[in-house]
Design a protein around this motif. Structure first.
Motif, PDB file in Angstrom:
ATOM      1  N   LYS A   1      -8.439   7.798   1.558  1.00 26.20           N
ATOM      2  CA  LYS A   1      -7.597   7.626   2.750  1.00 26.20           C
ATOM      3  C   LYS A   1      -6.975   6.233   2.664  1.00 26.20           C
ATOM      4  O   LYS A   1      -7.644   5.253   2.369  1.00 26.20           O
ATOM      5  N   PHE A   2      -5.666   6.186   2.910  1.00 24.98           N
ATOM      6  CA  PHE A   2      -4.921   4.935   2.918  1.00 24.98           C
ATOM      7  C   PHE A   2      -4.442   4.671   4.334  1.00 24.98           C
ATOM      8  O   PHE A   2      -4.253   5.603   5.125  1.00 24.98           O
ATOM      9  N   ALA A   3      -4.237   3.406   4.685  1.00 27.06           N
ATOM     10  CA  ALA A   3      -3.758   3.046   6.014  1.00 27.06           C
ATOM     11  C   ALA A   3      -2.863   1.817   5.926  1.00 27.06           C
ATOM     12  O   ALA A   3      -3.021   0.974   5.043  1.00 27.06           O
ATOM     13  N   LYS A   4      -1.930   1.721   6.893  1.00 25.67           N
ATOM     14  CA  LYS A   4      -1.069   0.545   6.985  1.00 25.67           C
ATOM     15  C   LYS A   4      -1.789  -0.558   7.745  1.00 25.67           C
ATOM     16  O   LYS A   4      -2.526  -0.298   8.697  1.00 25.67           O
ATOM     17  N   PHE A   5      -1.546  -1.778   7.299  1.00 27.43           N
ATOM     18  CA  PHE A   5      -2.064  -2.958   7.987  1.00 27.43           C
ATOM     19  C   PHE A   5      -1.181  -4.120   7.588  1.00 27.43           C
ATOM     20  O   PHE A   5      -0.939  -4.354   6.399  1.00 27.43           O
ATOM     21  N   GLU A   6      -0.683  -4.869   8.572  1.00 24.50           N
ATOM     22  CA  GLU A   6       0.170  -6.036   8.324  1.00 24.50           C
ATOM     23  C   GLU A   6       1.299  -5.736   7.327  1.00 24.50           C
ATOM     24  O   GLU A   6       1.517  -6.476   6.376  1.00 24.50           O
TER      25      GLU A   6
ATOM     26  N   TRP B   1      -3.006   8.827  -7.081  1.00 23.22           N
ATOM     27  CA  TRP B   1      -2.829   7.894  -5.963  1.00 23.22           C
ATOM     28  C   TRP B   1      -1.353   7.657  -5.701  1.00 23.22           C
ATOM     29  O   TRP B   1      -0.935   7.526  -4.558  1.00 23.22           O
ATOM     30  N   GLY B   2      -0.558   7.579  -6.769  1.00 26.10           N
ATOM     31  CA  GLY B   2       0.875   7.381  -6.588  1.00 26.10           C
ATOM     32  C   GLY B   2       1.499   8.504  -5.772  1.00 26.10           C
ATOM     33  O   GLY B   2       2.287   8.264  -4.854  1.00 26.10           O
ATOM     34  N   MET B   3       1.143   9.747  -6.116  1.00 27.67           N
ATOM     35  CA  MET B   3       1.674  10.890  -5.353  1.00 27.67           C
ATOM     36  C   MET B   3       1.212  10.840  -3.900  1.00 27.67           C
ATOM     37  O   MET B   3       1.998  11.075  -2.983  1.00 27.67           O
ATOM     38  N   LYS B   4      -0.071  10.545  -3.686  1.00 25.92           N
ATOM     39  CA  LYS B   4      -0.600  10.520  -2.320  1.00 25.92           C
ATOM     40  C   LYS B   4       0.010   9.368  -1.519  1.00 25.92           C
ATOM     41  O   LYS B   4       0.398   9.550  -0.359  1.00 25.92           O
ATOM     42  N   LEU B   5       0.107   8.189  -2.118  1.00 26.76           N
ATOM     43  CA  LEU B   5       0.706   7.053  -1.412  1.00 26.76           C
ATOM     44  C   LEU B   5       2.155   7.335  -1.026  1.00 26.76           C
ATOM     45  O   LEU B   5       2.573   7.063   0.100  1.00 26.76           O
ATOM     46  N   ARG B   6       2.921   7.903  -1.958  1.00 26.84           N
ATOM     47  CA  ARG B   6       4.326   8.203  -1.655  1.00 26.84           C
ATOM     48  C   ARG B   6       4.456   9.312  -0.609  1.00 26.84           C
ATOM     49  O   ARG B   6       5.385   9.302   0.192  1.00 26.84           O
ATOM     50  N   SER B   7       3.509  10.227  -0.596  1.00 24.56           N
ATOM     51  CA  SER B   7       3.516  11.279   0.421  1.00 24.56           C
ATOM     52  C   SER B   7       3.127  10.717   1.790  1.00 24.56           C
ATOM     53  O   SER B   7       3.738  11.044   2.806  1.00 24.56           O
ATOM     54  N   ASP B   8       2.108   9.861   1.819  1.00 22.63           N
ATOM     55  CA  ASP B   8       1.630   9.285   3.085  1.00 22.63           C
ATOM     56  C   ASP B   8       2.603   8.258   3.668  1.00 22.63           C
ATOM     57  O   ASP B   8       2.687   8.103   4.884  1.00 22.63           O
ATOM     58  N   PHE B   9       3.316   7.532   2.788  1.00 25.47           N
ATOM     59  CA  PHE B   9       4.178   6.430   3.227  1.00 25.47           C
ATOM     60  C   PHE B   9       5.541   6.511   2.538  1.00 25.47           C
ATOM     61  O   PHE B   9       5.905   5.621   1.757  1.00 25.47           O
ATOM     62  N   PRO B  10       6.322   7.552   2.838  1.00 27.55           N
ATOM     63  CA  PRO B  10       7.596   7.741   2.132  1.00 27.55           C
ATOM     64  C   PRO B  10       8.616   6.633   2.408  1.00 27.55           C
ATOM     65  O   PRO B  10       9.547   6.449   1.623  1.00 27.55           O
TER      66      PRO B  10
END
Length: 161
Positions: free
Chosen positions: A51-56, A125-134
């Motif tokens: 799970k990834f999340a935005k912060f700052e 991770w690249g696919m998931k990160l780009r999907s989660d944070f387009p």
């Protein structure tokens, strides 16, 4: 047969025995099918799909956010910008995933195996990160491959700009 640019038997030495029994076309996928259990898939899901999340204005492993907030509030790392902070928290030493092998010897893990694991994680991770944070400009890299003999230096790191 090649897998991620490596000979399959270099990545999974046991595969050679399976090929002798089942024919040379016996694949990594078939070997995986013979060894996987629901428990392993569930257990490894946190590695392959964290799970990834935005912060700052950055992106981090979600489970690191509470510690990150605490460190920021205490004034520790106050001089780090968001990219530096992401690099600090988002670099994953690949050898750490094999801590269960400490009773055995790390010399059973080859550089080729760690490089392959790193390439797989960069892809997933690249696919998931780009999907989660387009909307973000994301970077993900496999680093430390030029470190002669030090498998501990091979890391996957990601950050957003």
């Amino acid at each position: 047969m090649e897998y991620y640019g490596y000979k399959d038997i270099d990545l999974i030495p046991e595969l050679l025995d399976w090929k002798k029994l089942n024919g040379d076309s016996f694949s990594v996928e078939e070997w995986g099918d013979a060894h996987l259990t629901p428990e392993l898939i569930i257990g490894f899901s946190h590695i392959y799909f964290p799970k990834f999340a935005k912060f700052e204005n950055g992106v981090f492993f979600a489970n690191s956010i509470p510690n990150l907030k605490k460190q920021r509030e205490s004034g520790e790392w106050k001089n780090l910008d968001t990219i530096e902070l992401q690099y600090l928290f988002n670099h994953q030493h690949l050898l750490d995933y094999f801590v269960g092998m400490m009773g055995e010897s790390y010399d059973k893990i080859s550089r080729k195996q760690l490089e392959c694991v790193g390439k797989i994680l960069v892809d997933i991770w690249g696919m998931k990160l780009r999907s989660d944070f387009p909307d973000l400009n994301l970077h993900i890299e496999l680093q430390g491959l030029d470190s002669e003999g030090y498998l501990e230096d091979i890391v996957v790191v990601f950050w957003a700009e």
